[in-house]
Design a protein around this motif. Structure first.
Motif, mmCIF file in Angstrom:
data_model
loop_
_atom_site.group_PDB
_atom_site.id
_atom_site.type_symbol
_atom_site.label_atom_id
_atom_site.label_comp_id
_atom_site.label_asym_id
_atom_site.label_seq_id
_atom_site.Cartn_x
_atom_site.Cartn_y
_atom_site.Cartn_z
ATOM 1 N N VAL A 1 46.567 54.900 39.956
ATOM 2 C CA VAL A 1 46.773 53.374 40.412
ATOM 3 C C VAL A 1 47.739 52.987 39.213
ATOM 4 C CG1 VAL A 1 44.315 52.785 40.977
ATOM 5 C CG2 VAL A 1 44.958 52.593 38.642
ATOM 6 N N PHE A 2 48.622 51.571 39.618
ATOM 7 C CA PHE A 2 49.446 51.108 38.751
ATOM 8 C C PHE A 2 48.227 50.039 38.316
ATOM 9 C CE2 PHE A 2 51.994 47.323 37.714
ATOM 10 C CZ PHE A 2 52.539 48.016 36.537
ATOM 11 N N ASN A 3 48.142 49.997 36.745
ATOM 12 C CA ASN A 3 47.481 48.830 36.507
ATOM 13 C C ASN A 3 47.653 47.641 36.512
ATOM 14 O OD1 ASN A 3 44.964 50.900 35.348
ATOM 15 N ND2 ASN A 3 46.567 51.426 33.826
ATOM 16 N N ASP A 4 47.109 46.712 37.290
ATOM 17 C CA ASP A 4 47.613 45.380 37.533
ATOM 18 C C ASP A 4 46.027 44.495 37.663
ATOM 19 O OD1 ASP A 4 49.121 42.933 37.747
ATOM 20 O OD2 ASP A 4 50.469 43.994 39.091
ATOM 21 N N ASP A 5 46.367 43.360 37.971
ATOM 22 C CA ASP A 5 45.150 42.519 38.459
ATOM 23 C C ASP A 5 45.701 41.883 40.000
ATOM 24 O OD1 ASP A 5 42.765 41.143 38.440
ATOM 25 O OD2 ASP A 5 43.580 39.459 37.405
ATOM 26 N N PRO A 6 45.033 42.386 40.969
ATOM 27 C CA PRO A 6 44.257 43.671 41.113
ATOM 28 C C PRO A 6 44.908 45.119 40.899
ATOM 29 C CG PRO A 6 44.629 42.956 43.121
ATOM 30 C CD PRO A 6 45.128 41.856 42.262
ATOM 31 N N ASP A 7 44.506 46.197 40.738
ATOM 32 C CA ASP A 7 45.063 47.327 40.653
ATOM 33 C C ASP A 7 45.911 47.628 41.845
ATOM 34 O OD1 ASP A 7 44.162 47.764 37.911
ATOM 35 O OD2 ASP A 7 42.220 48.968 38.617
ATOM 36 N N VAL A 8 46.919 48.315 41.613
ATOM 37 C CA VAL A 8 47.779 48.727 42.863
ATOM 38 C C VAL A 8 47.319 50.475 43.220
ATOM 39 C CG1 VAL A 8 49.879 49.167 43.914
ATOM 40 C CG2 VAL A 8 49.585 47.341 42.374
ATOM 41 N N CYS A 9 46.640 50.653 44.114
ATOM 42 C CA CYS A 9 46.171 51.991 44.405
ATOM 43 C C CYS A 9 47.527 52.628 44.903
ATOM 44 C CB CYS A 9 45.153 52.361 45.672
ATOM 45 S SG CYS A 9 43.467 51.396 44.752
ATOM 46 N N LEU B 1 50.626 53.540 34.451
ATOM 47 C CA LEU B 1 49.968 54.182 35.538
ATOM 48 C C LEU B 1 48.604 54.638 35.030
ATOM 49 C CD1 LEU B 1 52.405 56.626 37.292
ATOM 50 C CD2 LEU B 1 51.393 54.328 38.131
ATOM 51 N N TYR B 2 47.389 54.874 35.815
ATOM 52 C CA TYR B 2 46.113 55.521 35.241
ATOM 53 C C TYR B 2 45.857 56.578 36.374
ATOM 54 C CZ TYR B 2 41.188 55.724 34.070
ATOM 55 O OH TYR B 2 39.975 56.254 34.007
ATOM 56 N N GLU C 1 57.997 66.773 39.379
ATOM 57 C CA GLU C 1 58.120 68.186 40.028
ATOM 58 C C GLU C 1 58.377 67.861 41.641
ATOM 59 O OE1 GLU C 1 57.650 71.141 38.650
ATOM 60 O OE2 GLU C 1 57.572 69.916 36.683
ATOM 61 N N ALA C 2 57.666 67.004 42.251
ATOM 62 C CA ALA C 2 58.025 66.577 43.614
ATOM 63 C C ALA C 2 59.402 65.955 43.931
ATOM 64 C CB ALA C 2 56.774 65.865 44.177
ATOM 65 N N ARG C 3 59.841 65.391 42.659
ATOM 66 C CA ARG C 3 61.144 64.675 42.739
ATOM 67 C C ARG C 3 60.948 63.427 43.548
ATOM 68 N NH1 ARG C 3 64.120 67.170 39.486
ATOM 69 N NH2 ARG C 3 65.845 66.007 40.093
ATOM 70 N N VAL C 4 59.661 62.685 43.732
ATOM 71 C CA VAL C 4 59.823 61.491 44.322
ATOM 72 C C VAL C 4 59.292 60.432 43.780
ATOM 73 C CG1 VAL C 4 59.055 62.862 46.604
ATOM 74 C CG2 VAL C 4 57.403 62.312 44.875
ATOM 75 N N HIS C 5 59.845 59.268 43.959
ATOM 76 C CA HIS C 5 59.383 57.904 43.528
ATOM 77 C C HIS C 5 57.786 57.669 43.775
ATOM 78 C CE1 HIS C 5 58.936 53.233 43.903
ATOM 79 N NE2 HIS C 5 59.551 53.363 42.531
ATOM 80 N N ILE C 6 57.214 57.091 42.618
ATOM 81 C CA ILE C 6 55.673 56.629 42.741
ATOM 82 C C ILE C 6 55.543 55.386 42.989
ATOM 83 C CG2 ILE C 6 53.454 56.807 41.824
ATOM 84 C CD1 ILE C 6 54.571 59.387 40.234
ATOM 85 N N TYR C 7 56.262 54.457 42.068
ATOM 86 C CA TYR C 7 55.901 53.203 42.205
ATOM 87 C C TYR C 7 56.810 52.416 41.240
ATOM 88 C CZ TYR C 7 53.561 48.588 41.944
ATOM 89 O OH TYR C 7 53.298 47.183 41.880
ATOM 90 N N SER C 8 57.233 51.163 41.587
ATOM 91 C CA SER C 8 58.049 50.333 40.667
ATOM 92 C C SER C 8 57.555 48.933 40.491
ATOM 93 C CB SER C 8 59.468 50.205 41.178
ATOM 94 O OG SER C 8 60.324 51.381 41.006
ATOM 95 N N ALA C 9 57.307 48.348 39.380
ATOM 96 C CA ALA C 9 56.946 47.221 38.902
ATOM 97 C C ALA C 9 58.212 46.511 38.984
ATOM 98 C CB ALA C 9 55.890 47.238 37.797
ATOM 99 N N THR C 10 58.518 45.274 39.584
ATOM 100 C CA THR C 10 59.559 44.613 39.484
ATOM 101 C C THR C 10 59.421 43.161 39.368
ATOM 102 O OG1 THR C 10 59.761 44.169 42.005
ATOM 103 C CG2 THR C 10 60.694 46.390 41.244
ATOM 104 N N SER D 1 46.476 57.518 30.744
ATOM 105 C CA SER D 1 47.210 56.348 31.097
ATOM 106 C C SER D 1 48.302 56.216 30.415
ATOM 107 C CB SER D 1 46.147 55.287 30.633
ATOM 108 O OG SER D 1 46.542 53.960 31.186
ATOM 109 N N PHE D 2 49.593 55.925 30.617
ATOM 110 C CA PHE D 2 50.648 55.608 29.860
ATOM 111 C C PHE D 2 51.718 54.889 30.779
ATOM 112 C CE2 PHE D 2 51.370 59.781 32.035
ATOM 113 C CZ PHE D 2 52.631 59.701 32.509
ATOM 114 N N GLY D 3 52.720 54.359 29.966
ATOM 115 C CA GLY D 3 53.786 53.752 30.252
ATOM 116 C C GLY D 3 54.620 53.082 29.428
ATOM 117 N N VAL D 4 54.922 51.779 29.148
ATOM 118 C CA VAL D 4 55.331 51.125 28.236
ATOM 119 C C VAL D 4 54.521 49.678 27.970
ATOM 120 C CG1 VAL D 4 57.704 51.797 28.926
ATOM 121 C CG2 VAL D 4 56.720 49.719 29.921
ATOM 122 N N ALA D 5 54.768 49.229 26.560
ATOM 123 C CA ALA D 5 53.871 48.184 26.210
ATOM 124 C C ALA D 5 54.757 47.170 25.192
ATOM 125 C CB ALA D 5 52.882 48.522 25.213
ATOM 126 N N ARG D 6 54.585 45.840 25.360
ATOM 127 C CA ARG D 6 55.603 45.116 24.611
ATOM 128 C C ARG D 6 55.136 45.136 22.869
ATOM 129 N NH1 ARG D 6 53.376 39.643 27.440
ATOM 130 N NH2 ARG D 6 51.299 39.514 26.482
#
Length: 433
Positions: free
Chosen positions: A359-367, A351-352, A394-403, A326-331
């Motif tokens: 999944v993107f960790n959220d409430d609820p999680d985003v599969c 992401l987890y 490696e695949a050079r594709v976007h996975i997910y954006s939290a906006t 699991s990793f990303g950014v934290a305040r």
């Protein structure tokens, strides 16, 4: 064909010139019959126009009349036995006469023409429906290609091209032009298939009105194999436009690479960091470490030394050989002494991954869909726009954006290697041309 006499001799249906069965029989003014090609070539070689049979001389080249009756008779007499074609061979799918069933088609199951006509007529209706469906599918595919081309071009214009450097801008435009040409070629292929299928539909409709059993079965055989078409519904259409935009987008965010190192003062006691501060793995055994208000004591994770309070930043993490992470950014104000539920509400955008998926960790999680095994993941943050994005490098594709977030305090890269021995590695960015 009540006038047809099955006992007529072979001469009745043979051309006097080629001595073979009539092909497109025509009649001269003197009443004699020839193949159209035979009499035409005969007169082409003569100075005077005479009948090859009776030697009647014509002052001018005479008009030839199609002998409809003879054409119909010739079509219904077996060329080999001079008998009416009244039966249908189920093995070779051809019309045969009674003599054929005792010679070349001996032991082959045969049925009356009328019986097979009824069966084939039902098949013809199904064939007509299938051709109509194939035409509609190709029209829909053309619409999809045009929509994709338009959407991808607009996406490239608004999301990629304006934000890219000049050299990247040129590359995007060149590849966009190439893929637009590819889309045009696909559309031309589909339009040609639609034309062929439309012609076939006309043939099927015309044949469906035929009452002559013999003519119907002979013509049906030519319709047995459909015109050559590509299986567009199962073949993946090689459209690169969307991939082009994602590739350009990754290049754009990689320009905001930052050099970050892990902060040992924040690392949970079970974690071990490399000397260069680029790798972390879980020892699954707590070490005795000095009490530090910045250290995580319940969540097995670590932050970087560097934080960001404005602008954009990007970093990549190698996850190869890891079964859980699991990793990303934290305040900055993240709770470091209690167990944390990773959601944006608690100050974590992560992401987890485990054996159950991504999944993107959220409430609820985003599969999230997982195209292939991840090797390296890129994390991009636009602090001012409130966006956190993840990329499969490696695949050079976007996975997910939290906006749609508003950041009001420093953000830190956040890594949680979980309980497996392989490390998470902060890797240098390699921008591929």
């Amino acid at each position: 064909m009540a006038s047809a006499n099955p006992s007529w001799s072979e001469e009745n249906f043979s051309c006097p010139i080629c001595l073979d069965s009539f092909s497109s029989p025509v009649t001269t003014p003197c009443g004699h019959n020839f193949c159209r090609t035979c009499i035409t070539e005969f007169w082409n070689e003569q100075i005077k126009y005479i009948c090859p049979l009776c030697n009647m001389l014509f002052n001018t080249r005479p008009d030839l009349w199609i002998n409809t009756l003879l054409s119909e008779l010739a079509a219904q007499m077996c060329k080999k036995h001079n008998q009416l074609l009244e039966l249908f061979c189920m093995i070779e799918q051809v019309c045969v006469c009674q003599f054929c069933t005792a010679t070349t088609h001996r032991f082959h199951p045969v049925v009356p023409l009328k019986e097979e006509y009824v069966v084939k007529k039902a098949q013809l209706g199904k064939m007509e429906a299938e051709v109509h469906q194939m035409i509609q599918e190709r029209k829909q595919k053309i619409k999809e290609i045009k929509d994709t081309a338009k959407r991808s071009k607009e996406d490239a214009d608004s999301r990629c091209i304006e934000k890219c450097q000049d050299d990247l801008n040129r590359m995007v435009k060149e590849r966009l032009k190439s893929t637009e040409k590819q889309a045009e070629d696909f559309i031309k292929e589909l339009e040609k298939e639609i034309e062929d299928l439309t012609n076939r539909s006309s043939e099927v409709k015309q044949l469906s009105h035929t009452k002559d059993h013999l003519h119907f079965l002979k013509a049906f055989k030519s319709l047995k194999d459909p015109p050559h078409t590509r299986d567009w519904m199962t073949e993946t259409l090689n459209m690169e436009m969307e991939k082009l935009c994602e590739d350009a987008e990754l290049k754009r965010v990689q320009q905001y690479e930052v050099d970050v190192t892990l902060d040992p003062d924040t690392a949970h006691p079970c974690l071990t960091l490399s000397e260069d501060g680029k790798q972390v793995h879980d020892e699954d055994e707590e070490k005795e470490l000095p009490d530090n208000p910045k250290r995580f004591t319940q969540c097995v994770c670590v932050l970087t030394r560097q934080s960001f309070s404005s602008g954009r930043f990007y970093f990549e993490v190698q996850v190869k050989d890891k079964t859980k992470w699991s990793f990303g950014v934290a305040r900055e104000s993240i709770d470091r002494k209690d167990q944390i539920i990773e959601t944006p509400e608690t100050g974590l955008w992560t992401l987890y991954y485990d054996n159950d998926g991504l999944v993107f960790n959220d409430d609820p999680d985003v599969c999230l869909p997982l195209r292939a095994e991840l090797q390296k993941v890129g994390v991009f943050v636009d602090y001012d726009e409130g966006v956190v994005s993840f990329y499969d490098v490696e695949a050079r594709v976007h996975i997910y954006s939290a906006t749609g977030y508003t950041f009001s305090e420093p953000l830190y890269p956040f890594l949680c290697p979980c309980d497996n021995p392989a490390p998470l590695i902060i890797s240098p960015v390699n921008i591929i041309d």
